[in-house]
Scaffold this motif. Structure first.
Motif, PDB file in Angstrom:
ATOM      1  N   ILE A 177      -0.428 -11.121 -15.439  1.00 23.87           N
ATOM      2  CA  ILE A 177       0.712 -11.207 -14.519  1.00 23.87           C
ATOM      3  C   ILE A 177       0.191 -11.320 -13.086  1.00 23.87           C
ATOM      4  O   ILE A 177      -0.657 -10.530 -12.665  1.00 23.87           O
ATOM      5  N   ASP A 178       0.675 -12.312 -12.344  1.00 25.39           N
ATOM      6  CA  ASP A 178       0.374 -12.388 -10.912  1.00 25.39           C
ATOM      7  C   ASP A 178       1.674 -12.544 -10.145  1.00 25.39           C
ATOM      8  O   ASP A 178       2.686 -13.002 -10.694  1.00 25.39           O
ATOM      9  N   ASN A 179       1.680 -12.138  -8.889  1.00 28.09           N
ATOM     10  CA  ASN A 179       2.851 -12.336  -8.031  1.00 28.09           C
ATOM     11  C   ASN A 179       2.516 -13.349  -6.944  1.00 28.09           C
ATOM     12  O   ASN A 179       2.755 -13.152  -5.760  1.00 28.09           O
ATOM     13  N   CYS A 204      -5.486 -15.479  -9.356  1.00 26.02           N
ATOM     14  CA  CYS A 204      -6.029 -15.336  -7.990  1.00 26.02           C
ATOM     15  C   CYS A 204      -5.707 -16.565  -7.148  1.00 26.02           C
ATOM     16  O   CYS A 204      -5.356 -16.457  -5.963  1.00 26.02           O
ATOM     17  N   ASP A 205      -5.825 -17.751  -7.753  1.00 31.45           N
ATOM     18  CA  ASP A 205      -5.500 -18.988  -7.034  1.00 31.45           C
ATOM     19  C   ASP A 205      -4.042 -19.005  -6.593  1.00 31.45           C
ATOM     20  O   ASP A 205      -3.711 -19.410  -5.475  1.00 31.45           O
ATOM     21  N   ALA A 206      -3.160 -18.563  -7.498  1.00 27.36           N
ATOM     22  CA  ALA A 206      -1.727 -18.557  -7.185  1.00 27.36           C
ATOM     23  C   ALA A 206      -1.441 -17.659  -5.984  1.00 27.36           C
ATOM     24  O   ALA A 206      -0.609 -17.983  -5.129  1.00 27.36           O
ATOM     25  N   ILE A 207      -2.156 -16.544  -5.901  1.00 29.23           N
ATOM     26  CA  ILE A 207      -1.962 -15.616  -4.775  1.00 29.23           C
ATOM     27  C   ILE A 207      -2.589 -16.183  -3.501  1.00 29.23           C
ATOM     28  O   ILE A 207      -2.025 -16.072  -2.401  1.00 29.23           O
ATOM     29  N   THR A 208      -3.752 -16.814  -3.624  1.00 26.17           N
ATOM     30  CA  THR A 208      -4.403 -17.426  -2.463  1.00 26.17           C
ATOM     31  C   THR A 208      -3.530 -18.523  -1.871  1.00 26.17           C
ATOM     32  O   THR A 208      -3.387 -18.642  -0.642  1.00 26.17           O
ATOM     33  N   PRO A 264     -11.519 -12.261  -5.435  1.00 25.08           N
ATOM     34  CA  PRO A 264     -10.967 -12.012  -4.091  1.00 25.08           C
ATOM     35  C   PRO A 264      -9.582 -11.378  -4.073  1.00 25.08           C
ATOM     36  O   PRO A 264      -9.022 -11.165  -3.001  1.00 25.08           O
ATOM     37  N   VAL A 265      -9.009 -11.078  -5.241  1.00 28.18           N
ATOM     38  CA  VAL A 265      -7.700 -10.434  -5.347  1.00 28.18           C
ATOM     39  C   VAL A 265      -7.856  -9.183  -6.205  1.00 28.18           C
ATOM     40  O   VAL A 265      -8.665  -9.170  -7.146  1.00 28.18           O
ATOM     41  N   GLU A 266      -7.093  -8.142  -5.899  1.00 35.14           N
ATOM     42  CA  GLU A 266      -7.174  -6.913  -6.698  1.00 35.14           C
ATOM     43  C   GLU A 266      -6.679  -7.171  -8.118  1.00 35.14           C
ATOM     44  O   GLU A 266      -5.657  -7.839  -8.332  1.00 35.14           O
ATOM     45  N   ILE A 267      -7.419  -6.629  -9.089  1.00 38.79           N
ATOM     46  CA  ILE A 267      -7.098  -6.825 -10.504  1.00 38.79           C
ATOM     47  C   ILE A 267      -6.952  -5.456 -11.148  1.00 38.79           C
ATOM     48  O   ILE A 267      -7.819  -4.583 -10.991  1.00 38.79           O
ATOM     49  N   PHE A 268      -5.854  -5.285 -11.891  1.00 40.39           N
ATOM     50  CA  PHE A 268      -5.568  -4.001 -12.531  1.00 40.39           C
ATOM     51  C   PHE A 268      -5.473  -4.201 -14.042  1.00 40.39           C
ATOM     52  O   PHE A 268      -4.816  -5.132 -14.514  1.00 40.39           O
ATOM     53  N   ASP A 287       5.805  -7.163   4.046  1.00 46.41           N
ATOM     54  CA  ASP A 287       4.682  -6.357   4.544  1.00 46.41           C
ATOM     55  C   ASP A 287       4.203  -5.344   3.522  1.00 46.41           C
ATOM     56  O   ASP A 287       3.010  -5.026   3.461  1.00 46.41           O
ATOM     57  N   ASP A 288       5.134  -4.802   2.724  1.00 43.57           N
ATOM     58  CA  ASP A 288       4.756  -3.754   1.774  1.00 43.57           C
ATOM     59  C   ASP A 288       4.453  -4.298   0.378  1.00 43.57           C
ATOM     60  O   ASP A 288       4.237  -3.534  -0.560  1.00 43.57           O
ATOM     61  N   GLU A 289       4.418  -5.623   0.239  1.00 42.40           N
ATOM     62  CA  GLU A 289       4.163  -6.184  -1.093  1.00 42.40           C
ATOM     63  C   GLU A 289       2.671  -6.172  -1.400  1.00 42.40           C
ATOM     64  O   GLU A 289       1.857  -6.617  -0.581  1.00 42.40           O
ATOM     65  N   GLU A 290       2.320  -5.695  -2.557  1.00 41.20           N
ATOM     66  CA  GLU A 290       0.928  -5.629  -2.995  1.00 41.20           C
ATOM     67  C   GLU A 290       0.627  -6.852  -3.866  1.00 41.20           C
ATOM     68  O   GLU A 290       1.127  -6.975  -4.982  1.00 41.20           O
ATOM     69  N   LEU A 291      -0.163  -7.767  -3.348  1.00 39.21           N
ATOM     70  CA  LEU A 291      -0.527  -8.975  -4.103  1.00 39.21           C
ATOM     71  C   LEU A 291      -1.655  -8.634  -5.071  1.00 39.21           C
ATOM     72  O   LEU A 291      -2.712  -8.136  -4.663  1.00 39.21           O
ATOM     73  N   LYS A 292      -1.437  -8.921  -6.344  1.00 37.34           N
ATOM     74  CA  LYS A 292      -2.401  -8.473  -7.347  1.00 37.34           C
ATOM     75  C   LYS A 292      -2.247  -9.271  -8.634  1.00 37.34           C
ATOM     76  O   LYS A 292      -1.251  -9.959  -8.855  1.00 37.34           O
TER      77      LYS A 292
END
Length: 662
Positions: free
Chosen positions: A77-79, A38-42, A201-205, A57-62
């Motif tokens: 895995i995070d992006n 989550c930190d990496a995405i923030t 605060p980030v979507e988790i799957f 615009d179409d990238e899903e951060l998760k």
């Protein structure tokens, strides 16, 4: 010889400590590694806002968590921002060098309100509590960066090399040890993620690499580019025959043709990224508050009401506290206050933050400013924490007092349920007591709610500074009826918290006394009886009752205004409180007179016909029977009979009925 230098950390020495002592719960590694993702995405979002990188615009951060029970692995895995070789060397190979702190320092004047979770740089190493081997495959967002593969066994020796990863972000794989393979189970992983990561605060799957694919059918109009189409399905139009006015029939279309698509089941995030407490109270409906309560606390009952905490200065604190409806007779009144830090679950009921009396409530509190220790599982001792606790106490008191002032009807409706919370708070917290003293209510015999001052006013004419009470209006109904007949009011105090609470009120209000309605009868209930007459009657009745009961009992003779009342048990308030205290400390078999108090007194009504019969017939055929019955009747109106006495009472009652039918 003098020498100066820097202390160094030997990983062979530090890792056994990290693995055994850093975290009390081994499942905590889920929280730490997901938080890092989550930190990496923030960080990436912040850099995007500042124009230092660009997110499509179409990238899903998760963040993805993938379990593989066959291989006994868990992959995170995070992006997000990813890492370069130098950053891996700096943040991973050097223990406790926090990348989050370094990032915040670098961008402290440019960052937005989005919070970065990590602080200490130790969270990653929690992986070694459950894994024999850990790998990191990462690619930085930086232009021309090369992907890095980091591989380490047992947290001592590592290998770093270039990898073939082509997508930005980080992939961490844990090869679990034999004691921890349970975490590669889908259901166990979901349980832990729900515990720690439900509101990240980030979507988790979460997914199982070995599971069979699942499918769902959707309308073709809902199809998106991200859906994997398996099959197109056409549902033909539905028709039915209807009779026309001329008697002929026609076929009518009742449902049009439907075009549907069978697709690979869409993943659903386990994280609510904007939980209710992060919103402004004006944005939340009552239905949302109730739904959140049911979801978080798994309580099917409706909460009574709630308090939404929303503070930005002098510290950042948000949360929701619920007053639950509790069945005092069957349920524990222990609640659950969940503490979060930047939407990351820390622990339940941390006493340094939550005032003790509010542990009875249910709720969530999120405070990014909390001074956590290095494992993020407890608080460092800090005067700042006391300020947070005081603020929470103040907000609860403000809410309750405000409700009493502006919504008295609902406040009274809730009172029986919330009174234990408030009374316990008054006993435990002096500031809360000061704020709430005018808003504590007492329910009287007519079910009317009165404040403390109004209770004193009710009986001021004949019983100044005395408040009478009953703790069991049904058991003590005989006394209640006598009080009502004489127009004397009393309040109902049924909860165990009431005894210490009224003792506190007496200590804070000089001269005020609480007396239970089975205390010694005063002039309001009696008619004048001369001292000599009372002494004579007492001597006669004491001897007769001693002979009937086979033991001496304390007897008092009075002339009651209500002739129908034959006998009563009275106990002075001081003695009864002493008896209650003795029971609490396991001293119920001790004689109260040892502490300066007498026991129970049998009060006999000289105006009653049964008492007159005993006086006129001390040796009568049924006198012993009547004496025993009067004594048990007095006891029953005072307290439940023990099994032996109840058996004897029933047998005696049957015998009396037999005598009456002869």
């Amino acid at each position: 010889m003098a020498k100066t230098g820097s202390l160094s950390i030997n990983s062979e020495n530090i890792f056994p400590i990290i693995k055994k002592w850093l975290y009390s719960d081994h499942d905590i590694f889920f929280r730490e590694l997901v938080s890092n993702g989550c930190d990496a995405i923030t960080k990436l979002k912040k850099l995007d806002m500042m124009g230092e990188t660009e997110i499509a615009d179409d990238e899903e951060l998760k963040v993805q968590v993938i379990v593989n029970p066959n291989e006994k692995t868990i992959t995170f895995i995070d992006n997000g921002i990813g890492m370069t070789e130098d950053e891996v060397d700096e943040y991973i190979n050097q223990i406790a060098f926090s990348g989050a702190e370094a990032f915040l320092e670098q961008y402290k004047d440019k960052t937005s309100d989005d919070q970065i979770i990590g602080h200490f740089g130790l969270g990653f190493y929690s992986a070694f509590m459950v894994a024999d081997r850990v790998t990191i495959d990462t690619l930085s967002y930086k232009k021309d960066a090369k992907a890095v593969l980091w591989d380490c066994e047992d947290g001592t020796e590592f290998n770093m090399s270039e990898s073939d990863k082509t997508t930005r972000g980080t992939k961490i794989t844990l090869y679990l040890n034999e004691d921890s393979v349970e975490f590669a189970n889908m259901y166990r992983a979901r349980e832990v993620l729900d515990k720690y990561c439900s509101f990240m605060p980030v979507e988790i799957f979460l997914s199982d690499e070995t599971a069979e694919p699942e499918y769902e059918t959707i309308d073709e109009s809902e199809l998106t580019e991200k859906d994997t189409v398996i099959e197109h399905i056409v549902e033909p139009a539905k028709t039915e025959e209807k009779e026309k006015e001329d008697g002929t029939k026609e076929t009518v279309e009742v449902e049009p043709e439907k075009k549907k698509v069978k697709v690979l089941k869409r993943p659903v995030s386990i994280s609510d990224t904007t939980p209710l407490w992060t919103k402004h109270p004006n944005e939340c409906s009552d239905e949302e508050y109730r739904a959140f309560y049911h979801k978080v606390f798994m309580d099917y009952k409706e909460p009574l009401f709630w308090i939404h905490l929303n503070m930005d200065y002098p510290f950042n604190l948000k949360g929701i506290l619920y007053f639950p409806k509790i069945n005092m007779e069957y349920e524990s009144i222990e609640g659950t206050i969940k503490l979060y830090n930047n939407q990351v679950f820390i622990a339940d009921n941390i006493k340094e933050v939550i005032p003790e009396f509010l542990m009875l409530l249910k709720g969530v509190i999120d405070c990014p400013d909390l001074p956590l220790n290095v494992s993020r599982s407890a608080l460092q001792n800090d005067g700042f924490v006391k300020k947070i606790s005081d603020y929470i106490t103040k907000k609860v008191a403000d809410k309750l007092s405000g409700m009493c002032k502006t919504d008295k009807e609902n406040y009274e409706k809730y009172w029986d349920d919330i009174s234990p919370f408030i009374k316990y708070g008054c006993l435990k917290d002096e500031k809360f007591c000061e704020k709430m003293s005018d808003y504590v209510l007492f329910k009287n015999l007519d079910n009317k709610y009165l404040t403390f001052k109004e209770c004193l006013e009710e009986n001021k004419e004949n019983h100044e500074n005395t408040i009478f009470y009953t703790n069991d209006p049904v058991q003590q109904s005989q006394y209640v009826n006598m009080f009502k007949a004489q127009g004397i009011d009393a309040v109902i105090l049924k909860d165990s918290i009431d005894q210490p609470f009224i003792t506190q009120l007496e200590s804070k209000n000089e001269g005020v006394k609480f007396k239970r309605i089975d205390d010694e009868l005063n002039d309001s209930f009696t008619e004048e009886l001369s001292e000599d007459e009372e002494k004579s009657l007492k001597e006669k009745l004491s001897e007769t009752f001693k002979k009937a009961l086979g033991r001496e009992i304390d007897i008092k003779v009075q002339k009651l205004k209500d002739e129908k009342v034959s006998s009563m048990i009275t106990v002075s308030e001081e003695t009864r409180r002493m008896q209650d205290m003795m029971k609490m400390y396991g001293m119920s078999n001790m004689d109260p007179s040892m502490f300066g108090g007498a026991g129970e007194t049998l009060t006999l009504n000289a105006s009653n016909n049964l008492v007159k019969y005993i006086l006129d017939n001390p040796e009568g055929e049924n006198t012993e029977l009547i004496c025993k019955q009067l004594y048990d009747l007095a006891l029953i109106s005072h307290t439940p009979l023990n099994p032996e006495s109840m058996t004897a009472f029933i047998e005696r009652s049957n015998k009396i009925l037999e005598i009456l039918t002869k």
